[in-house]
Design an enzyme around this catalytic site. Structure first.
Site, PDB file in Angstrom:
ATOM      1  N   ARG A  19       1.559 -11.720  -7.364  1.00 55.30           N
ATOM      2  CA  ARG A  19       1.068 -12.520  -6.244  1.00 55.30           C
ATOM      3  C   ARG A  19       0.023 -13.535  -6.704  1.00 55.30           C
ATOM      4  O   ARG A  19      -0.516 -13.436  -7.791  1.00 55.30           O
ATOM      5  CB  ARG A  19       0.431 -11.604  -5.176  1.00 55.30           C
ATOM      6  CG  ARG A  19       1.410 -10.745  -4.437  1.00 55.30           C
ATOM      7  CD  ARG A  19       0.715  -9.674  -3.626  1.00 55.30           C
ATOM      8  NE  ARG A  19       0.163  -8.630  -4.466  1.00 55.30           N
ATOM      9  CZ  ARG A  19      -0.505  -7.568  -4.013  1.00 55.30           C
ATOM     10  NH1 ARG A  19      -0.730  -7.439  -2.724  1.00 55.30           N
ATOM     11  NH2 ARG A  19      -0.965  -6.661  -4.841  1.00 55.30           N
ATOM     12  N   LYS A  79      -5.978  -8.986  -6.461  1.00 48.47           N
ATOM     13  CA  LYS A  79      -6.426  -7.641  -6.839  1.00 48.47           C
ATOM     14  C   LYS A  79      -7.875  -7.660  -7.303  1.00 48.47           C
ATOM     15  O   LYS A  79      -8.432  -8.702  -7.630  1.00 48.47           O
ATOM     16  CB  LYS A  79      -5.537  -7.078  -7.960  1.00 48.47           C
ATOM     17  CG  LYS A  79      -4.133  -6.729  -7.519  1.00 48.47           C
ATOM     18  CD  LYS A  79      -4.072  -5.847  -6.277  1.00 48.47           C
ATOM     19  CE  LYS A  79      -4.503  -4.417  -6.523  1.00 48.47           C
ATOM     20  NZ  LYS A  79      -4.424  -3.604  -5.270  1.00 48.47           N
ATOM     21  N   TYR A  98      -8.983  -8.119  -2.599  1.00 46.17           N
ATOM     22  CA  TYR A  98      -9.013  -6.660  -2.404  1.00 46.17           C
ATOM     23  C   TYR A  98      -9.981  -6.090  -3.426  1.00 46.17           C
ATOM     24  O   TYR A  98      -9.910  -6.440  -4.612  1.00 46.17           O
ATOM     25  CB  TYR A  98      -7.623  -6.042  -2.643  1.00 46.17           C
ATOM     26  CG  TYR A  98      -6.621  -6.388  -1.573  1.00 46.17           C
ATOM     27  CD1 TYR A  98      -6.783  -5.912  -0.272  1.00 46.17           C
ATOM     28  CD2 TYR A  98      -5.510  -7.169  -1.844  1.00 46.17           C
ATOM     29  CE1 TYR A  98      -5.862  -6.222   0.727  1.00 46.17           C
ATOM     30  CE2 TYR A  98      -4.586  -7.491  -0.856  1.00 46.17           C
ATOM     31  CZ  TYR A  98      -4.773  -7.004   0.417  1.00 46.17           C
ATOM     32  OH  TYR A  98      -3.865  -7.314   1.396  1.00 46.17           O
ATOM     33  N   HIS A 100     -11.316  -2.397  -3.020  1.00 43.99           N
ATOM     34  CA  HIS A 100     -11.097  -0.945  -3.072  1.00 43.99           C
ATOM     35  C   HIS A 100     -12.185  -0.235  -3.865  1.00 43.99           C
ATOM     36  O   HIS A 100     -11.918   0.556  -4.780  1.00 43.99           O
ATOM     37  CB  HIS A 100      -9.703  -0.636  -3.653  1.00 43.99           C
ATOM     38  CG  HIS A 100      -8.588  -1.216  -2.827  1.00 43.99           C
ATOM     39  ND1 HIS A 100      -8.342  -0.802  -1.534  1.00 43.99           N
ATOM     40  CD2 HIS A 100      -7.685  -2.191  -3.090  1.00 43.99           C
ATOM     41  CE1 HIS A 100      -7.319  -1.498  -1.054  1.00 43.99           C
ATOM     42  NE2 HIS A 100      -6.918  -2.351  -1.959  1.00 43.99           N
ATOM     43  N   GLU A 122      -9.801  -5.671   2.414  1.00 45.93           N
ATOM     44  CA  GLU A 122      -9.421  -4.455   3.146  1.00 45.93           C
ATOM     45  C   GLU A 122     -10.425  -4.020   4.201  1.00 45.93           C
ATOM     46  O   GLU A 122     -10.108  -3.129   4.991  1.00 45.93           O
ATOM     47  CB  GLU A 122      -9.116  -3.297   2.176  1.00 45.93           C
ATOM     48  CG  GLU A 122     -10.312  -2.708   1.440  1.00 45.93           C
ATOM     49  CD  GLU A 122     -10.674  -3.447   0.159  1.00 45.93           C
ATOM     50  OE1 GLU A 122     -10.147  -4.552  -0.068  1.00 45.93           O
ATOM     51  OE2 GLU A 122     -11.497  -2.917  -0.614  1.00 45.93           O
ATOM     52  N   ASP A 274      -4.375   3.369  -3.849  1.00 42.12           N
ATOM     53  CA  ASP A 274      -5.447   2.376  -4.045  1.00 42.12           C
ATOM     54  C   ASP A 274      -6.784   2.879  -3.498  1.00 42.12           C
ATOM     55  O   ASP A 274      -7.833   2.350  -3.837  1.00 42.12           O
ATOM     56  CB  ASP A 274      -5.073   1.011  -3.431  1.00 42.12           C
ATOM     57  CG  ASP A 274      -4.720   1.114  -1.972  1.00 42.12           C
ATOM     58  OD1 ASP A 274      -4.572   2.231  -1.448  1.00 42.12           O
ATOM     59  OD2 ASP A 274      -4.584   0.058  -1.322  1.00 42.12           O
TER      60      ASP A 274
HETATM   61  N1  LIG Z   1      -0.106   1.064  -3.078  1.00 45.93           N
HETATM   62  C1  LIG Z   1      -0.046  -0.153  -2.566  1.00 45.93           C
HETATM   63  O1  LIG Z   1       0.477  -1.084  -3.151  1.00 45.93           O
HETATM   64  C2  LIG Z   1      -0.622  -0.401  -1.193  1.00 45.93           C
HETATM   65  C3  LIG Z   1      -0.314  -1.571  -0.502  1.00 45.93           C
HETATM   66  C4  LIG Z   1      -0.844  -1.742   0.790  1.00 45.93           C
HETATM   67  C5  LIG Z   1      -1.669  -0.766   1.328  1.00 45.93           C
HETATM   68  N2  LIG Z   1      -1.953   0.344   0.604  1.00 45.93           N
HETATM   69  C6  LIG Z   1      -2.777   1.447   1.110  1.00 45.93           C
HETATM   70  O2  LIG Z   1      -2.025   2.278   1.968  1.00 45.93           O
HETATM   71  C7  LIG Z   1      -2.964   3.070   2.704  1.00 45.93           C
HETATM   72  C8  LIG Z   1      -2.559   3.101   4.170  1.00 45.93           C
HETATM   73  O3  LIG Z   1      -2.796   1.830   4.748  1.00 45.93           O
HETATM   74  P1  LIG Z   1      -2.363   1.499   6.248  1.00 45.93           P
HETATM   75  O4  LIG Z   1      -2.578   0.044   6.444  1.00 45.93           O
HETATM   76  O5  LIG Z   1      -1.058   2.089   6.543  1.00 45.93           O
HETATM   77  O6  LIG Z   1      -3.505   2.258   7.064  1.00 45.93           O
HETATM   78  P2  LIG Z   1      -3.560   2.466   8.642  1.00 45.93           P
HETATM   79  O7  LIG Z   1      -5.000   2.555   8.994  1.00 45.93           O
HETATM   80  O8  LIG Z   1      -2.703   1.501   9.374  1.00 45.93           O
HETATM   81  O9  LIG Z   1      -2.900   3.905   8.803  1.00 45.93           O
HETATM   82  C9  LIG Z   1      -3.469   5.043   8.239  1.00 45.93           C
HETATM   83  C10 LIG Z   1      -3.150   6.219   9.135  1.00 45.93           C
HETATM   84  O10 LIG Z   1      -3.639   7.395   8.486  1.00 45.93           O
HETATM   85  C11 LIG Z   1      -4.013   8.264   9.512  1.00 45.93           C
HETATM   86  N3  LIG Z   1      -4.838   9.329   8.963  1.00 45.93           N
HETATM   87  C12 LIG Z   1      -6.127   9.290   8.540  1.00 45.93           C
HETATM   88  N4  LIG Z   1      -6.502  10.479   8.057  1.00 45.93           N
HETATM   89  C13 LIG Z   1      -5.420  11.291   8.179  1.00 45.93           C
HETATM   90  C14 LIG Z   1      -5.175  12.655   7.869  1.00 45.93           C
HETATM   91  N5  LIG Z   1      -6.121  13.418   7.318  1.00 45.93           N
HETATM   92  N6  LIG Z   1      -3.951  13.159   8.120  1.00 45.93           N
HETATM   93  C15 LIG Z   1      -2.985  12.385   8.682  1.00 45.93           C
HETATM   94  N7  LIG Z   1      -3.146  11.107   8.995  1.00 45.93           N
HETATM   95  C16 LIG Z   1      -4.356  10.559   8.762  1.00 45.93           C
HETATM   96  C17 LIG Z   1      -4.722   7.379  10.525  1.00 45.93           C
HETATM   97  O11 LIG Z   1      -4.805   7.978  11.803  1.00 45.93           O
HETATM   98  C18 LIG Z   1      -3.816   6.153  10.504  1.00 45.93           C
HETATM   99  O12 LIG Z   1      -2.830   6.189  11.514  1.00 45.93           O
HETATM  100  C19 LIG Z   1      -4.324   2.436   2.440  1.00 45.93           C
HETATM  101  O13 LIG Z   1      -5.009   3.163   1.444  1.00 45.93           O
HETATM  102  C20 LIG Z   1      -3.967   1.070   1.933  1.00 45.93           C
HETATM  103  O14 LIG Z   1      -4.995   0.486   1.158  1.00 45.93           O
HETATM  104  C21 LIG Z   1      -1.459   0.529  -0.646  1.00 45.93           C
END
Ligand SMILES: NC(=O)c1ccc[n+]([C@@H]2O[C@H](COP(=O)([O-])OP(=O)(O)OC[C@H]3O[C@@H](n4cnc5c(N)ncnc54)[C@H](O)[C@@H]3O)[C@@H](O)[C@H]2O)c1
Length: 367
Positions: A19, A79, A98, A100, A122, A274
């Site tokens: 990106r 990143k 980002y 993190h 974020e 992340d």
């Molecule tokens: N790996 C990657 O490339 C990448 C890319 C984008 C986002 N992410 C990450 O993905 C993760 C999720 O992001 P998102 O936008 O979906 O978040 P979000 O806030 O939309 O959703 C997270 C959900 O987790 C739930 N939650 C919190 N604690 C919980 C628990 N103990 N048990 C069950 N559910 C629980 C919340 O209620 C919420 O609905 C973040 O860490 C984000 O940074 C990673």
């Protein structure tokens, strides 16, 4: 009259990253607003944007990353800065990317020491308290997680040989998704679309109600208590970790005993890596070496999954950052932060202090 704002766009250097933080279109808009935009040569190529397009949009193309970092008041990235970039940061410089930090204590130390004004994508908030700069990438990671999981379930890739959709007369694959937010809901959509049997869990019952209404029984929704998680993990061919507590380290919701209960060759994709990951046996991987096996289960934990689809991701990301980048270009960094409360919520480090309470807590800094 403000002095022209100097915005720097270095090429991303994280493993497999494709990106770029600014498209030629957004560059043109910033230049029209009076900003000077420095773009490292080749920065947009892997996302499908050529140097000539940036030049035509009014950018000044520079040969090296060093030249971008040393001359810009605001660095726009995708990143978090990597160790080889730490020395490039100039004291007092602003950084919009980002970060993190809850999962990056070393970087946090550098930002504090160099008094970087670190604005993290974020933690920027929309008026309703949602996270508009996390959303598009989470949607992409959620959608990708199912196609990645399907790939690693293939026998030749170390998987159990389960086809997620099955065929008539066979049991479809079982997908368990923990977290029904942006990434989880989009993973759910892809998995259900493929014909898998999907179970999705969350602590927030409103999210479960919405999904129940949308899928009308085609997807099982469960409250994310330990008993339900244990059962749903044991049954999963593909487990997706998608939980988030904003700015904090991800809670570990899947223990190693639960992973051990999965069938050999099953797959875990922990999107939340992340923020440290939500599965006890997870550790970060990269696009070059995306998986490892533990307890016979394939683990995938790439922190920058959207880089797999650099063009779509760049468009999705920059459409979301555009209003904030425009505010910076128009008003200068400090005034933009004063005037936009939601943008100010993105500030994680300022004048040598970690100012985001959740990040400070996660890193053990005193308030
Ligand atoms: N790996 C990657 O490339 C990448 C890319 C984008 C986002 N992410 C990450 O993905 C993760 C999720 O992001 P998102 O936008 O979906 O978040 P979000 O806030 O939309 O959703 C997270 C959900 O987790 C739930 N939650 C919190 N604690 C919980 C628990 N103990 N048990 C069950 N559910 C629980 C919340 O209620 C919420 O609905 C973040 O860490 C984000 O940074 C990673």
């Amino acid at each position: 009259m403000l002095a022209a704002m100097k915005i720097g766009v270095p090429k991303e250097i994280k493993d497999g990253e494709t990106r770029v933080s600014l498209t030629p279109n957004l560059c043109r808009r910033c230049v029209k607003l009076g900003a000077e935009v420095l773009v490292e040569k080749g920065a947009g190529l892997s996302a499908g944007f050529t140097d000539a397009e940036y030049a035509a949009a009014g950018a000044r193309l520079v040969k090296t990353a060093k030249a971008v970092w040393s001359d810009a008041e605001l660095i726009l990235k995708v990143k978090e800065p990597l160790p080889s970039e730490y020395a490039r940061m100039e004291t007092g410089q602003a950084l919009f990317t980002y970060l993190h930090l809850a999962a990056g204590p070393e970087l946090a130390k550098v930002l504090v020491k160099k008094k970087i004004l670190g604005v993290a994508y974020e933690t920027v908030e929309a008026q309703d308290g949602s996270l508009p700069l996390l959303k598009p990438m989470s949607q992409i990671a959620g959608r990708l997680s199912i196609q990645i999981g399907a790939y690693f379930l293939q026998t030749q890739n170390g998987g159990s040989g389960v086809l997620l959709g099955g065929i008539p007369g066979t049991r479809p694959g079982r997908v368990t998704i923990i977290g029904a937010g942006n990434s989880g809901a989009h993973a759910c959509r892809m998995a259900a679309g493929m014909g898998a049997r999907v179970t999705i869990l969350d602590l927030d019952t409103r999210k479960l109600e919405l999904l129940d209404e949308e899928y009308r029984g085609a997807v099982v929704t469960l409250v994310a208590n330990p008993g339900n998680i244990e059962e749903a993990v044991a049954q999963a061919d593909l487990l997706i970790g998608a939980v988030l507590i904003p700015a904090a380290k991800a809670p570990v919701v899947v223990t190693k005993e639960m992973v051990n209960s999965m069938r050999p060759g099953s797959v875990v994709v922990d999107i939340a890596i992340d923020q440290g990951g939500c599965v006890e046996t997870i550790r970060a991987t990269s696009h070059h070496a995306p998986v490892y096996k533990e307890h016979g289960v394939v683990h995938y934990a790439v922190p920058n999954m959207p880089a797999l689809v650099g063009h779509t991701s760049t468009i999705g990301l920059t459409q979301a950052t555009e209003p904030y980048v425009v505010a910076f270009a128009e008003k200068g960094v400090r005034r933009a932060l004063e005037e936009h409360r939601g943008l100010a919520r993105g500030v994680n480090t300022r004048d040598g202090v970690i100012v985001n309470a959740a990040v400070a807590l996660a890193l053990g800094y005193q308030g």
